[in-house]
Motif scaffolding. Structure first.
Motif, PDB file in Angstrom:
ATOM      1  N   HIS A 443       0.645  -1.007   0.055  1.00  0.00           N
ATOM      2  CA  HIS A 443       0.268  -0.171  -0.323  1.00  0.00           C
ATOM      3  C   HIS A 443       1.002   1.120  -0.130  1.00  0.00           C
ATOM      4  CE1 HIS A 443      -2.646  -3.380   1.253  1.00  0.00           C
ATOM      5  NE2 HIS A 443      -2.048  -3.486   2.527  1.00  0.00           N
ATOM      6  N   ARG A 527      -8.362   5.841   2.929  1.00  0.00           N
ATOM      7  CA  ARG A 527      -9.370   5.958   2.145  1.00  0.00           C
ATOM      8  C   ARG A 527      -9.446   6.753   0.325  1.00  0.00           C
ATOM      9  NH1 ARG A 527     -13.479   4.123   3.558  1.00  0.00           N
ATOM     10  NH2 ARG A 527     -14.385   3.385   1.087  1.00  0.00           N
ATOM     11  N   ASP A 530      -8.393   3.635  -6.549  1.00  0.00           N
ATOM     12  CA  ASP A 530      -7.550   2.665  -6.692  1.00  0.00           C
ATOM     13  C   ASP A 530      -7.812   2.393  -8.128  1.00  0.00           C
ATOM     14  OD1 ASP A 530     -10.153   0.974  -7.937  1.00  0.00           O
ATOM     15  OD2 ASP A 530     -10.391  -0.487  -6.547  1.00  0.00           O
ATOM     16  N   SER A 534     -12.396   3.714  -8.281  1.00  0.00           N
ATOM     17  CA  SER A 534     -12.957   3.119  -7.107  1.00  0.00           C
ATOM     18  C   SER A 534     -12.006   3.941  -6.274  1.00  0.00           C
ATOM     19  CB  SER A 534     -13.735   1.302  -7.655  1.00  0.00           C
ATOM     20  OG  SER A 534     -14.123   1.460  -8.460  1.00  0.00           O
ATOM     21  N   GLU A 535     -13.354   4.106  -4.983  1.00  0.00           N
ATOM     22  CA  GLU A 535     -13.011   4.595  -3.602  1.00  0.00           C
ATOM     23  C   GLU A 535     -12.949   3.253  -3.318  1.00  0.00           C
ATOM     24  OE1 GLU A 535     -13.057   8.838  -0.921  1.00  0.00           O
ATOM     25  OE2 GLU A 535     -15.165   6.995  -1.157  1.00  0.00           O
ATOM     26  N   ARG A 536     -11.616   3.477  -2.123  1.00  0.00           N
ATOM     27  CA  ARG A 536     -11.215   2.502  -0.885  1.00  0.00           C
ATOM     28  C   ARG A 536     -10.768   2.626  -0.033  1.00  0.00           C
ATOM     29  NH1 ARG A 536      -7.688  -1.895  -0.968  1.00  0.00           N
ATOM     30  NH2 ARG A 536      -6.057  -2.145  -3.273  1.00  0.00           N
ATOM     31  N   LEU A 537     -10.840   1.238   0.924  1.00  0.00           N
ATOM     32  CA  LEU A 537     -10.076   1.423   1.875  1.00  0.00           C
ATOM     33  C   LEU A 537      -8.645   1.078   1.931  1.00  0.00           C
ATOM     34  CD1 LEU A 537      -8.964   3.001   5.095  1.00  0.00           C
ATOM     35  CD2 LEU A 537     -10.273   0.502   5.910  1.00  0.00           C
TER      36      LEU A 537
END
Length: 588
Positions: A443, A527, A530, A534-537
């Protein structure tokens, strides 16, 4: 209460022991170079099968009771030398003979007696090495020290046998200057799988070279132990894996390469060769007049290398010692008297040594360990090669520091890709069990995009500092491949290596949390969008590890093979719940 033997019983025991001493036979076991498996010498081992005594120890015990120990040892040594002299290569090797420690309590064997044993067999003094055992606690240090000096003065050698089994070993090193230390088999047996034994032997070999003597690994019974002992610094080896003792001289050879599947032949580093002083050595039997000429011809040398008749390095004569003697009240007069003047061997002292074909790092480490101000001698399988002065060693150190700095990663200052390639090359040869790992940040892009490149660099530095601290405290190699990829090599068994890697991951995950805002820490990550929009954690920073375990001894993989296997494991590690993927060793 035991009744002491009568006078007649003592006389019968004395006669029985004397008759038995004369019938003792000898077996000879090779001592070989760990680099080439060429013979360095043979140990004479007494065999008492044809006597009423169960072992040579029992026989010598009986001789001690009858006060005939010295006579017995003289006969035993004479017979051992006489038989060995019939071996066709006896003059070009050396014979290691055990000496009962109780001889030092009284009148000891003299160098004159030893010369008398050798003279009829046309063997040079350097053909003999007397082994001093820790079996008996020594009480008379004066006799031992005097004998050691006298043997050295006439070109003979000494070895400390069974080192590490008794209480006197380190005391002997403080008082005597041996040519060899024979490391007891209890430290060598199963050393390939015992980290503690490896640590002890490694430190002992480093101490040996810094004090100027060489090491023999005793009791080598398998190839894995042989390879590990060699890679830890043992100069020579002896044991059943190489050859069992034999009473038949025709079975002795000068090379035992058949006992190891592959022998590596190293060459002297080119930089070392360019800086090496190859001044012709002095023989221990040379006159002080020749020594004076040596120093006149080599005014920049603070010492003169000294060798025996076979070319083996036995030590050095320091210029200060010689000129102090020459300027003493009777020094000049004694030097002029050929009949009474001492030989060079009387002034020989041990000196720091290093393997001439070792790496620059190994040579520099030997020099640093010596705390010496007069340079270091280089030897190859015990034979004199040359001398590196302080100036030459500083040049080597400076050039190596520049090379390392040039290769280091500019951000973390960890070694870079060239150092990694060299390390991978080393682990594909031979050595102790080693685990290698590729670390890859998880990440990292999301963190970099959110917090900026300076914080990303801070995260990389945090992990690099963690690896540097570990490398300072333990025997590991850490490097920076580039970007967020790092490399680690750990000389340890798989279970221990995996624990180290797990601890690295856990510590970094804990430390890296401080790089996030309170809000992101509470949320457990960032947040963000990607790669698909799309938004993601994205969870907080961690590292995954692709790990490959290499057993001790020769490994079948090449450097590109290892890199391919580790790269394949990186994706597996990122999918693994614990962030670690252990990849299989390739079979070539």
């Amino acid at each position: 209460m035991t009744t002491p033997p009568s006078t007649s019983e003592q006389a019968d025991l004395a006669q029985l022991a004397l008759d038995s001493v004369a019938s003792v036979d000898f077996a000879y076991q090779p001592i070989v170079s760990t680099k080439t498996l060429a013979v360095h010498g043979f140990e004479a081992l007494a065999r008492t099968q044809e006597t009423p005594f169960g072992s040579i120890i029992d026989l010598l015990e009986a001789m001690t009771q009858t006060a005939d120990l010295q006579r017995a040892e003289s006969v035993i040594l004479d017979n051992a030398v006489a038989k060995f002299a019939r071996y066709e290569a006896a003059g070009s090797t050396r014979l290691f003979c055990n000496l009962d420690g109780r001889l030092y309590e009284g009148e000891c064997l003299s160098p004159d007696l030893m010369r008398d044993l050798l003279r009829p067999r046309s063997l040079p003094p350097g053909a003999i090495c007397l082994e001093i055992s820790e079996r008996y606690q020594l009480r008379n240090w004066t006799n031992l020290i005097d004998l050691s000096k006298q043997l050295s003065a006439c070109g003979m050698h000494t070895a400390l046998d069974d080192f590490g089994t008794g209480m006197s070993g380190l005391h002997l090193l403080l008082r005597v200057e041996p040519n060899y230390v024979k490391i007891d088999q209890s430290f060598i047996f199963s050393i390939a799988t015992n980290q503690r034994q490896q640590a002890v032997v490694s430190k002992l070999c480093g101490l040996a070279h810094s004090l100027g003597f060489q090491t023999v690994a005793e009791g080598v019974e398998c190839e894995e132990d042989f390879r590990v002992a060699r890679d830890l610094g043992c100069d020579f080896a002896q044991g059943y894996h190489i050859a069992r003792p034999t009473t038949e001289l025709r079975k002795l050879t000068q090379n035992y390469t058949r006992c190891v599947a592959q022998v590596t032949s190293n060459q002297m580093d080119e930089d070392v060769g360019l800086l090496l002083n190859k001044a012709a050595p002095m023989l221990t039997t040379d006159s002080l007049g020749k020594l004076e000429t040596f120093f006149e011809d080599n005014p920049d040398l603070p010492l003169a290398p000294a060798v025996d008749e076979t070319g083996m390095l036995v030590g050095v004569v320091y210029e200060d010692d010689f000129f102090s003697y020459r300027s003493s009240e009777f020094g000049r007069a004694l030097m002029a008297n050929k009949a009474s003047a001492p030989r060079i061997g009387s002034f020989v002292r041990n000196c720091p040594i290093a393997d001439a074909t070792g790496s620059v790092e190994q040579i520099l480490n030997s020099y640093v360990d010596t705390n010496s101000a007069r340079g270091i001698m280089l030897a190859d399988e015990g034979a004199y090669v040359g001398y590196l002065s302080n100036h030459a060693l500083m040049r080597l150190a400076l050039d190596r520091a520049v090379s390392i700095a040039r290769d280091a990663n500019p951000l973390t200052q960890l070694p870079g890709n060239r150092a990694i390639t060299r390390k991978l090359g080393d682990v594909t040869k031979t050595g102790p069990a080693t685990s290698i790992a590729y670390f890859d940040f998880d990440h990292f892009k999301a963190f970099n995009d959110c917090y900026g490149f300076s914080m990303g660099d801070r995260a990389l530095m945090m992990f690099a500092d963690q690896l540097k601290d570990l490398a300072r405290r333990t025997d590991i190699f850490a490097a920076h491949i580039g970007g967020d990829d790092f490399f680690l090599a750990v000389e340890a068994e798989p279970k221990e290596a995996l624990q180290i890697i797990e601890d690295i991951r856990a510590k970094f995950a804990s430390d890296a949390s401080c790089l996030y805002s309170a809000e992101d820490r509470e949320r457990g990550g960032i947040r963000a969008l990607d790669r698909y929009g799309s938004e993601r954690l994205f969870p907080m920073l961690s590292v995954s590890a692709s790990v490959l375990h290499l057993p001790s001894g020769a490994n079948p993989c090449s450097t590109p093979d290892l890199e391919d296997r580790l790269n394949c494991g990186k994706k597996q590690a990122k999918r693994s719940p614990d962030g670690i993927a252990v990849v299989a060793l390739c079979c070539c």
